[in-house]
Design a protein around this motif. Structure first.
Motif, PDB file in Angstrom:
ATOM      1  N   VAL A   1      60.175  53.490  36.690  1.00  0.00           N
ATOM      2  CA  VAL A   1      58.809  53.762  36.217  1.00  0.00           C
ATOM      3  C   VAL A   1      58.044  52.443  36.096  1.00  0.00           C
ATOM      4  O   VAL A   1      58.622  51.362  36.236  1.00  0.00           O
ATOM      5  N   GLN A   2      56.762  52.539  35.828  1.00  0.00           N
ATOM      6  CA  GLN A   2      55.959  51.337  35.611  1.00  0.00           C
ATOM      7  C   GLN A   2      56.372  50.705  34.276  1.00  0.00           C
ATOM      8  O   GLN A   2      56.803  51.424  33.366  1.00  0.00           O
ATOM      9  N   PRO A   3      56.195  49.379  34.141  1.00  0.00           N
ATOM     10  CA  PRO A   3      56.615  48.726  32.886  1.00  0.00           C
ATOM     11  C   PRO A   3      56.077  49.417  31.630  1.00  0.00           C
ATOM     12  O   PRO A   3      56.808  49.634  30.672  1.00  0.00           O
ATOM     13  N   LYS A   4      54.799  49.815  31.654  1.00  0.00           N
ATOM     14  CA  LYS A   4      54.220  50.416  30.442  1.00  0.00           C
ATOM     15  C   LYS A   4      54.751  51.836  30.170  1.00  0.00           C
ATOM     16  O   LYS A   4      54.551  52.380  29.089  1.00  0.00           O
ATOM     17  N   GLN A   5      55.428  52.430  31.153  1.00  0.00           N
ATOM     18  CA  GLN A   5      55.961  53.788  30.976  1.00  0.00           C
ATOM     19  C   GLN A   5      57.413  53.780  30.493  1.00  0.00           C
ATOM     20  O   GLN A   5      57.977  54.829  30.172  1.00  0.00           O
ATOM     21  N   LEU A   6      58.013  52.581  30.445  1.00  0.00           N
ATOM     22  CA  LEU A   6      59.457  52.508  30.174  1.00  0.00           C
ATOM     23  C   LEU A   6      59.824  52.895  28.745  1.00  0.00           C
ATOM     24  O   LEU A   6      60.797  53.613  28.516  1.00  0.00           O
ATOM     25  N   LYS A   7      59.021  52.429  27.777  1.00  0.00           N
ATOM     26  CA  LYS A   7      59.350  52.651  26.370  1.00  0.00           C
ATOM     27  C   LYS A   7      59.528  54.143  26.101  1.00  0.00           C
ATOM     28  O   LYS A   7      60.526  54.571  25.524  1.00  0.00           O
TER      29      LYS A   7
ATOM     30  N   GLU B   1      67.690  42.250  27.487  1.00  0.00           N
ATOM     31  CA  GLU B   1      67.668  42.239  26.018  1.00  0.00           C
ATOM     32  C   GLU B   1      66.656  43.260  25.486  1.00  0.00           C
ATOM     33  O   GLU B   1      66.950  44.003  24.547  1.00  0.00           O
ATOM     34  N   GLU B   2      65.478  43.323  26.114  1.00  0.00           N
ATOM     35  CA  GLU B   2      64.447  44.268  25.656  1.00  0.00           C
ATOM     36  C   GLU B   2      64.887  45.719  25.890  1.00  0.00           C
ATOM     37  O   GLU B   2      64.638  46.590  25.069  1.00  0.00           O
ATOM     38  N   ILE B   3      65.546  45.963  27.024  1.00  0.00           N
ATOM     39  CA  ILE B   3      66.010  47.335  27.306  1.00  0.00           C
ATOM     40  C   ILE B   3      67.092  47.714  26.295  1.00  0.00           C
ATOM     41  O   ILE B   3      67.077  48.815  25.730  1.00  0.00           O
ATOM     42  N   GLU B   4      67.995  46.771  26.040  1.00  0.00           N
ATOM     43  CA  GLU B   4      69.064  47.029  25.073  1.00  0.00           C
ATOM     44  C   GLU B   4      68.489  47.329  23.696  1.00  0.00           C
ATOM     45  O   GLU B   4      68.938  48.251  23.014  1.00  0.00           O
ATOM     46  N   ALA B   5      67.457  46.575  23.315  1.00  0.00           N
ATOM     47  CA  ALA B   5      66.839  46.807  22.005  1.00  0.00           C
ATOM     48  C   ALA B   5      66.218  48.194  21.956  1.00  0.00           C
ATOM     49  O   ALA B   5      66.326  48.906  20.953  1.00  0.00           O
TER      50      ALA B   5
END
Ligand SMILES: NC(=O)c1ccc[n+]([C@@H]2O[C@H](COP(=O)([O-])OP(=O)(O)OC[C@H]3O[C@@H](n4cnc5c(N)ncnc54)[C@H](OP(=O)(O)O)[C@@H]3O)[C@@H](O)[C@H]2O)c1
Length: 268
Positions: free
Chosen positions: A71-77, A104-108
């Protein structure tokens, strides 16, 4: 290996190209691949090829071992929020193609230690000619090898440090656009010399392919092949030097560096 179920979360440009690339190898049957997106009607052609297409991300995760985030970066969260309860470190490997978001950000966002691999392919993956760079922090060697073998059948793969993923994005993924703009410029020169547009394009494309293959197969520095073409006082050196006086190499290097600077500021 052949039976690994792959969920491609985000069947847009890249996700769809990966699905088509996997299918074209013949090593993956359509029922090994699930592609998700919210507007599933946009990828009906994949359904026609027998690929399961759904908007149910949680179900796709449950039915897969390898999860490709496209997905696009802004859609990942939002996507990770949706699937994180269904992820198991024993069963799943997450492969993120997403620009600018670290392991690290994905893991968080997932909220647990997890085998995560960042992959930076390019759109030539649809024709099995991608250059894909891979990086990881916590994936085991065999998990990395499995992901590498998948991308290997869709082009060439290089394992790098995660710190270089942004640079790999510019050189490999944006690089497709940089090479294509050069091809267009070459063809436009051809039209000015008298070729029809389709003839000029055919010559420019095959010439660039030949130049790339000479280096891929010979492995030597490009300048060695350039030396073979540049007769003293000839037309090639006259053209090359004119291009360099107008800043060809400098423009390309500055463009690459500008892209790299921009990546650091992409909004998530
Ligand atoms: N294009 C490239 O050459 C390239 C190369 C390397 C890496 N990347 C990275 O790959 C990612 C995708 O790029 P792209 O060009 O393919 O973007 P894209 O065409 O916009 O594809 C993103 C897809 O994600 C779907 N999506 C959004 N939210 C979703 C959700 N919650 N669940 C399931 N699907 C969802 C969207 O479809 P719906 O709106 O219908 O849901 C859309 O089809 C980006 O992060 C980019 O940085 C791209």
């Amino acid at each position: 290996m052949q039976t690994t179920k792959i969920a491609i979360m985000g069947g847009g440009n890249l996700g769809k190209a990966i699905a088509l690339g996997l299918l074209s190898t013949g090593k993956y049957q359509p029922d090994h691949i699930i592609v998700t997106r919210r507007r599933v009607q946009e990828i009906e052609d994949l359904t026609e090829k027998g690929v399961r297409v759904t908007s149910d991300n949680q179900e796709a995760v449950r039915a897969s071992e390898l999860i490709l985030l496209c997905v696009q970066p802004k859609q990942l969260k939002q996507l990770l929020q949706e699937i994180k309860e269904h992820l198991s470190a024993d069963h799943h490997v997450l492969v993120s193609t997403i620009t600018g978001i670290s392991i690290e950000e994905i893991e968080a966002a997932v909220g647990k230690k997890f085998p995560i691999i960042r992959a930076m392919p390019n759109t030539a993956i649809a024709i099995r000619e991608s250059m894909t760079c891979l990086a990881t922090r916590h994936a085991r060697r065999e998990q990395m090898e499995q992901v590498e073998s998948i991308f290997d059948i869709m082009g060439r793969t290089l394992i790098i440090e995660e710190e270089l993923i942004a640079a790999a994005t510019v050189l490999g993924a944006s690089g497709i656009a940089f090479c294509l703009r050069y091809i267009r410029a070459l063809a436009q020169g051809g039209i000015q010399m008298g070729f029809h547009a389709d003839e000029a394009q055919a010559i420019a494309v095959q010439t660039c392919r030949g130049a790339a293959t000479l280096i891929l197969e010979g492995g030597q520095h490009p300048e060695m092949e350039i030396d073979k073409v540049t007769t003293p006082q000839g037309c090639t050196i006259a053209g090359l030097n004119e291009m360099e006086h107008n800043g060809l190499s400098s423009a390309v290097i500055k463009g690459v560096v500008a892209s790299h600077k921009k990546i650091a500021n992409i909004k998530k």
